[in-house]
Design an enzyme around this catalytic site. Structure first.
Site, PDB file in Angstrom:
ATOM      1  N   GLY A   1       0.777  -1.224   0.000  1.00 33.02           N
ATOM      2  CA  GLY A   1       0.000   0.000   0.000  1.00 33.02           C
ATOM      3  C   GLY A   1       0.810   1.275   0.000  1.00 33.02           C
ATOM      4  O   GLY A   1       0.301   2.338   0.386  1.00 33.02           O
TER       5      GLY A   1
ATOM      6  N   VAL B   1       1.501   2.964  -8.716  1.00 33.62           N
ATOM      7  CA  VAL B   1       1.501   4.324  -9.253  1.00 33.62           C
ATOM      8  C   VAL B   1       2.903   4.713  -9.708  1.00 33.62           C
ATOM      9  O   VAL B   1       3.083   5.315 -10.774  1.00 33.62           O
ATOM     10  CB  VAL B   1       0.964   5.318  -8.207  1.00 33.62           C
ATOM     11  CG1 VAL B   1       1.182   6.754  -8.667  1.00 33.62           C
ATOM     12  CG2 VAL B   1      -0.522   5.073  -7.972  1.00 33.62           C
TER      13      VAL B   1
ATOM     14  N   LYS C   1       4.236  -8.181 -13.835  1.00 36.09           N
ATOM     15  CA  LYS C   1       3.781  -8.403 -12.457  1.00 36.09           C
ATOM     16  C   LYS C   1       3.932  -9.894 -12.167  1.00 36.09           C
ATOM     17  O   LYS C   1       3.105 -10.718 -12.593  1.00 36.09           O
ATOM     18  CB  LYS C   1       2.314  -7.972 -12.318  1.00 36.09           C
ATOM     19  CG  LYS C   1       1.757  -8.085 -10.902  1.00 36.09           C
ATOM     20  CD  LYS C   1       2.219  -6.954 -10.008  1.00 36.09           C
ATOM     21  CE  LYS C   1       1.552  -7.027  -8.630  1.00 36.09           C
ATOM     22  NZ  LYS C   1       1.977  -5.932  -7.741  1.00 36.09           N
TER      23      LYS C   1
ATOM     24  N   GLY D   1       5.962   7.299  -2.333  1.00 40.28           N
ATOM     25  CA  GLY D   1       4.889   6.890  -3.234  1.00 40.28           C
ATOM     26  C   GLY D   1       3.677   7.789  -3.235  1.00 40.28           C
ATOM     27  O   GLY D   1       2.957   7.846  -4.237  1.00 40.28           O
TER      28      GLY D   1
END
Length: 244
Positions: free
Chosen positions: A12, A17, A37, A170
């Site tokens: 998280g 992003v 991924k 982030g």
């Protein structure tokens, strides 16, 4: 040919992003970019996953999801719970190598933090980076707890002989608190280098044109952006009068 692994200090923190920002900047300069991924967890078959966010934000379509598990667990635990084979990172390394032979850039986004297990043998995204000889970009949070998490992550990278590409915040908020502003200096001390970027909080909800602008402003020139850590400190760092 270039491979860059994106990991986080925990889940998280904004890895997807940041991965999308890297992809958007590479695509904008005309580079051929693929995004991998190795293990997507917490998403049912047919539901949008992290790579769908990359597609939406960056407009990149060369996307490769190697395995998917429905439960929001580590890849190893999610595979066990679903009764499915685990992610085979040695095979992922081969796929990434094949992609890198014909792409300018291959981005590999990990799951959770650096040492999250992908199988019962304990293989991690750090192992994948080491096999590939790839540098790792670490995405971290700005607030309380981030210094310890970041230090442990960087120590684990160094212990494994994996090159650090930089540390990126982030999700930097519009109104950072005292701890966040004070952490800027300490994050750079831990990394022994200036910050490699800070993406604005909420960037993942922007449209592609706005997101590209955020990516340019939020990532360092080494990644195709214009982030200036000195100017960022001047705008957001700990004021002189607040230094203990």
């Amino acid at each position: 040919m270039s491979v860059l692994v994106v990991t986080g200090t925990c889940t998280g923190v904004g890895k997807t992003v940041v991965t999308a920002a890297l992809a958007a900047l590479a695509a904008a300069r005309g580079a051929s970019v693929a995004v991998v991924k190795p293990g997507q967890t917490g998403v049912e078959p047919g539901e949008p996953g992290d790579l769908d966010d990359v597609r939406r934000l960056a407009g990149v379509t060369d996307l490769h999801e190697c395995a998917r598990f429905p439960d929001p667990l580590s890849p190893a635990a999610a595979a066990r719970h679903a009764g499915l084979p685990p992610v085979r990172l040695p095979e992922v390394a081969g796929e990434v190598g094949t992609l890198a032979a014909s792409r300018s850039l291959v981005l590999v986004e990990g799951a959770g933090g650096l040492l999250v297990r992908y199988d019962d043998e304990g293989r991690t995204i750090a192992d994948l980076a080491r096999w590939l000889g790839a540098a790792v970009l670490v995405v971290t949070r700005p607030g309380l707890g981030t210094l310890n998490h970041t230090a442990l992550t960087l120590e684990a990278l160094a212990h494994r002989g994996v090159q650090l590409a930089g540390v990126v915040v982030g999700a930097w908020p519009d109104d950072p608190d005292l701890a966040m502003r004070g952490n800027l200096r300490d994050l750079e001390t831990i990394a022994a280098r200036p910050l490699a970027g800070a993406l604005p909080a909420g960037a993942g909800a922007l449209d592609p044109a706005e997101f590209l602008l955020a990516a340019r402003g939020g990532l360092a020139p080494a990644f195709g952006g214009a982030f200036d850590p000195v100017a960022f400190h001047a705008a957001h760092g700990l004021p002189q009068k607040e230094i203990p």
